[in-house]
Design a protein around this motif. Structure first.
Motif, PDB file in Angstrom:
ATOM      1  N   VAL A  61       9.521   3.686  -6.256  1.00  0.00           N
ATOM      2  CA  VAL A  61       8.557   2.617  -6.060  1.00  0.00           C
ATOM      3  C   VAL A  61       9.190   1.391  -5.410  1.00  0.00           C
ATOM      4  O   VAL A  61      10.202   0.907  -5.870  1.00  0.00           O
ATOM      5  CB  VAL A  61       7.937   2.214  -7.417  1.00  0.00           C
ATOM      6  N   GLU A  62       8.585   0.895  -4.349  1.00  0.00           N
ATOM      7  CA  GLU A  62       9.036  -0.333  -3.710  1.00  0.00           C
ATOM      8  C   GLU A  62       8.077  -1.477  -4.026  1.00  0.00           C
ATOM      9  O   GLU A  62       8.479  -2.557  -4.396  1.00  0.00           O
ATOM     10  CB  GLU A  62       9.132  -0.124  -2.193  1.00  0.00           C
ATOM     11  N   LYS A  63       6.790  -1.220  -3.894  1.00  0.00           N
ATOM     12  CA  LYS A  63       5.799  -2.257  -4.205  1.00  0.00           C
ATOM     13  C   LYS A  63       4.470  -1.595  -4.537  1.00  0.00           C
ATOM     14  O   LYS A  63       4.240  -0.439  -4.227  1.00  0.00           O
ATOM     15  CB  LYS A  63       5.639  -3.221  -3.029  1.00  0.00           C
ATOM     16  N   PHE A  64       3.589  -2.348  -5.148  1.00  0.00           N
ATOM     17  CA  PHE A  64       2.296  -1.803  -5.553  1.00  0.00           C
ATOM     18  C   PHE A  64       1.267  -2.921  -5.592  1.00  0.00           C
ATOM     19  O   PHE A  64       0.768  -3.301  -6.631  1.00  0.00           O
ATOM     20  CB  PHE A  64       2.410  -1.131  -6.933  1.00  0.00           C
ATOM     21  N   LYS A  65       0.991  -3.469  -4.413  1.00  0.00           N
ATOM     22  CA  LYS A  65      -0.038  -4.495  -4.268  1.00  0.00           C
ATOM     23  C   LYS A  65       0.149  -5.664  -5.229  1.00  0.00           C
ATOM     24  O   LYS A  65      -0.801  -6.257  -5.708  1.00  0.00           O
ATOM     25  CB  LYS A  65      -1.427  -3.873  -4.465  1.00  0.00           C
ATOM     26  N   GLY A  66       1.399  -5.967  -5.589  1.00  0.00           N
ATOM     27  CA  GLY A  66       1.673  -7.105  -6.453  1.00  0.00           C
ATOM     28  C   GLY A  66       1.383  -6.871  -7.914  1.00  0.00           C
ATOM     29  O   GLY A  66       1.529  -7.770  -8.740  1.00  0.00           O
ATOM     30  N   GLN A  67       0.989  -5.648  -8.289  1.00  0.00           N
ATOM     31  CA  GLN A  67       0.666  -5.365  -9.680  1.00  0.00           C
ATOM     32  C   GLN A  67       1.886  -4.794 -10.397  1.00  0.00           C
ATOM     33  O   GLN A  67       2.760  -4.192  -9.789  1.00  0.00           O
ATOM     34  CB  GLN A  67      -0.481  -4.356  -9.772  1.00  0.00           C
ATOM     35  N   GLU A  68       1.917  -5.006 -11.712  1.00  0.00           N
ATOM     36  CA  GLU A  68       2.966  -4.399 -12.531  1.00  0.00           C
ATOM     37  C   GLU A  68       2.574  -2.957 -12.826  1.00  0.00           C
ATOM     38  O   GLU A  68       1.500  -2.689 -13.356  1.00  0.00           O
ATOM     39  CB  GLU A  68       3.120  -5.170 -13.842  1.00  0.00           C
ATOM     40  N   VAL A  69       3.431  -1.999 -12.470  1.00  0.00           N
ATOM     41  CA  VAL A  69       3.085  -0.591 -12.603  1.00  0.00           C
ATOM     42  C   VAL A  69       4.227   0.181 -13.239  1.00  0.00           C
ATOM     43  O   VAL A  69       5.351  -0.291 -13.332  1.00  0.00           O
ATOM     44  CB  VAL A  69       2.780   0.045 -11.232  1.00  0.00           C
ATOM     45  N   SER A  70       3.914   1.396 -13.666  1.00  0.00           N
ATOM     46  CA  SER A  70       4.933   2.296 -14.151  1.00  0.00           C
ATOM     47  C   SER A  70       5.767   2.777 -12.968  1.00  0.00           C
ATOM     48  O   SER A  70       5.288   2.857 -11.841  1.00  0.00           O
ATOM     49  CB  SER A  70       4.283   3.485 -14.849  1.00  0.00           C
ATOM     50  N   ARG A  71       7.012   3.105 -13.249  1.00  0.00           N
ATOM     51  CA  ARG A  71       7.892   3.594 -12.194  1.00  0.00           C
ATOM     52  C   ARG A  71       7.493   5.002 -11.794  1.00  0.00           C
ATOM     53  O   ARG A  71       7.273   5.862 -12.636  1.00  0.00           O
ATOM     54  CB  ARG A  71       9.333   3.564 -12.682  1.00  0.00           C
ATOM     55  N   LEU A  72       7.382   5.246 -10.506  1.00  0.00           N
ATOM     56  CA  LEU A  72       7.007   6.547  -9.957  1.00  0.00           C
ATOM     57  C   LEU A  72       8.110   7.047  -9.053  1.00  0.00           C
ATOM     58  O   LEU A  72       8.634   6.303  -8.225  1.00  0.00           O
ATOM     59  CB  LEU A  72       5.702   6.427  -9.156  1.00  0.00           C
ATOM     60  N   ASN A  73       8.478   8.309  -9.211  1.00  0.00           N
ATOM     61  CA  ASN A  73       9.385   8.988  -8.295  1.00  0.00           C
ATOM     62  C   ASN A  73       8.713  10.251  -7.795  1.00  0.00           C
ATOM     63  O   ASN A  73       8.087  10.985  -8.578  1.00  0.00           O
ATOM     64  CB  ASN A  73      10.700   9.361  -8.983  1.00  0.00           C
ATOM     65  N   ILE A  74       8.851  10.529  -6.524  1.00  0.00           N
ATOM     66  CA  ILE A  74       8.392  11.791  -5.942  1.00  0.00           C
ATOM     67  C   ILE A  74       9.585  12.446  -5.266  1.00  0.00           C
ATOM     68  O   ILE A  74      10.244  11.832  -4.429  1.00  0.00           O
ATOM     69  CB  ILE A  74       7.250  11.576  -4.932  1.00  0.00           C
ATOM     70  N   VAL A  75       9.885  13.667  -5.663  1.00  0.00           N
ATOM     71  CA  VAL A  75      11.007  14.411  -5.106  1.00  0.00           C
ATOM     72  C   VAL A  75      10.460  15.605  -4.327  1.00  0.00           C
ATOM     73  O   VAL A  75       9.756  16.442  -4.888  1.00  0.00           O
ATOM     74  CB  VAL A  75      11.959  14.913  -6.220  1.00  0.00           C
ATOM     75  N   ILE A  76      10.757  15.654  -3.028  1.00  0.00           N
ATOM     76  CA  ILE A  76      10.382  16.801  -2.208  1.00  0.00           C
ATOM     77  C   ILE A  76      11.471  17.856  -2.356  1.00  0.00           C
ATOM     78  O   ILE A  76      12.600  17.673  -1.893  1.00  0.00           O
ATOM     79  CB  ILE A  76      10.226  16.416  -0.726  1.00  0.00           C
ATOM     80  N   LYS A  77      11.152  18.945  -3.029  1.00  0.00           N
ATOM     81  CA  LYS A  77      12.166  19.951  -3.337  1.00  0.00           C
ATOM     82  C   LYS A  77      12.310  21.003  -2.250  1.00  0.00           C
ATOM     83  O   LYS A  77      13.422  21.433  -1.926  1.00  0.00           O
ATOM     84  CB  LYS A  77      11.839  20.623  -4.678  1.00  0.00           C
ATOM     85  N   GLN A  78      11.200  21.455  -1.681  1.00  0.00           N
ATOM     86  CA  GLN A  78      11.274  22.571  -0.741  1.00  0.00           C
ATOM     87  C   GLN A  78      10.059  22.575   0.176  1.00  0.00           C
ATOM     88  O   GLN A  78       8.926  22.340  -0.268  1.00  0.00           O
ATOM     89  CB  GLN A  78      11.342  23.889  -1.529  1.00  0.00           C
ATOM     90  N   ILE A  79      10.295  22.824   1.455  1.00  0.00           N
ATOM     91  CA  ILE A  79       9.213  22.989   2.422  1.00  0.00           C
ATOM     92  C   ILE A  79       9.445  24.311   3.145  1.00  0.00           C
ATOM     93  O   ILE A  79      10.480  24.514   3.779  1.00  0.00           O
ATOM     94  CB  ILE A  79       9.168  21.831   3.436  1.00  0.00           C
ATOM     95  N   THR A  80       8.476  25.224   3.023  1.00  0.00           N
ATOM     96  CA  THR A  80       8.559  26.523   3.680  1.00  0.00           C
ATOM     97  C   THR A  80       7.240  26.801   4.396  1.00  0.00           C
ATOM     98  O   THR A  80       6.294  26.012   4.316  1.00  0.00           O
ATOM     99  CB  THR A  80       8.830  27.650   2.666  1.00  0.00           C
ATOM    100  N   ASP A  81       7.161  27.955   5.075  1.00  0.00           N
ATOM    101  CA  ASP A  81       5.931  28.337   5.766  1.00  0.00           C
ATOM    102  C   ASP A  81       4.775  28.521   4.791  1.00  0.00           C
ATOM    103  O   ASP A  81       3.603  28.365   5.155  1.00  0.00           O
ATOM    104  CB  ASP A  81       6.150  29.637   6.552  1.00  0.00           C
TER     105      ASP A  81
END
Length: 243
Positions: free
Chosen positions: A5-25
């Motif tokens: 998370v970098e920013k969220f419209k100036g609101q206090e939010v929970s921390r979010l992480n998204i991990v891209i694990k694999q991209i296949t056909d």
């Protein structure tokens, strides 16, 4: 690769992480981490110019599961999350995240300006307060919190082989933080809010895994065992702190 998370419209939010694990056909495998809740998600990606458009679905067997729709352009990931359960108080949520690589580094230390007070666990104590002018006595309830000492940012429990002499006089919270900092360096996803309150405020902490046992070094394993042993009998000092 991790997006945090970098920013969220100036609101206090929970921390979010998204991990891209694999991209296949056949599709995309990714992971979302919010408040220690790690969920695998599957979906698809399409390309439009220099943008990559993702539609990702969490499994649906948790009441807080939903759909992530986001785009990645350069180092920025932005989009929305919508819960499957439309009765939830949390509705469609917007987020904007920046790319951060996860690399284990045994030298990472906690910052000195960190908040070392455990606000998640406290004791309440009734005390008699007497007004000096009126002489009227009243009962008030004060909250007492435990705090850690500077040892938590001075001792590196991933590189320094700890001895009984090093830990025998430490507070219980000191021991817990020194132990959990080892897991934090490995990107462990903490389930406990009492633990997350400390590490979510640390820039280098990136939760990416539910199981890091195989990644621990021998020094770390030995220190964890020692810290666990002394935690059972250690005590904490409680005091009042303003918030």
């Amino acid at each position: 690769t991790d997006y945090d998370v970098e920013k969220f419209k100036g609101q206090e939010v929970s921390r979010l992480n998204i991990v891209i694990k694999q991209i296949t056909d056949s599709g995309v495998l990714a992971q979302s981490v919010v408040n220690g809740n790690s969920r695998l998600m599957h979906g698809s990606v399409t390309q439009a110019g220099d943008k990559y458009i993702f539609v990702m679905d969490e499994p649906g067997d948790d009441k807080y599961d939903g759909r992530f729709e986001f785009t990645i352009q350069a180092d920025t990931l932005s989009g929305t999350w919508s819960p499957y359960d439309k009765a939830l108080a949390t509705k469609k949520t917007k987020y904007e995240l920046t790319k951060k690589p996860f690399v284990y580094n045994a030298s990472l230390m906690l910052p000195e300006d960190w908040d070392y007070i455990d606000y998640a666990n406290f004791k309440e104590k009734q005390e008699i307060y007497k007004d000096q002018e009126t002489g009227i006595a009243d009962t008030i309830v004060n909250e007492f919190y435990r705090s850690a000492s500077p040892v938590v940012y001075e001792v590196n429990s991933s590189k320094q082989k700890l001895t009984e002499k090093d830990v025998k006089n430490l507070r219980k919270l000191d021991l817990q933080i020194l132990r959990n900092t080892i897991f934090a360096r490995h990107g462990y996803t903490f389930k406990s809010r009492a633990v997350r309150q400390f590490f979510d405020q640390v820039d280098w902490y990136i939760p990416v895994s539910n199981n890091i046992e195989a990644e621990l070094t021998q020094i770390e394993k030995d220190n964890i065992a020692l810290l666990n042993r002394f935690e059972k009998y250690a005590e904490d000092n409680y005091d009042t702190f303003g918030r």
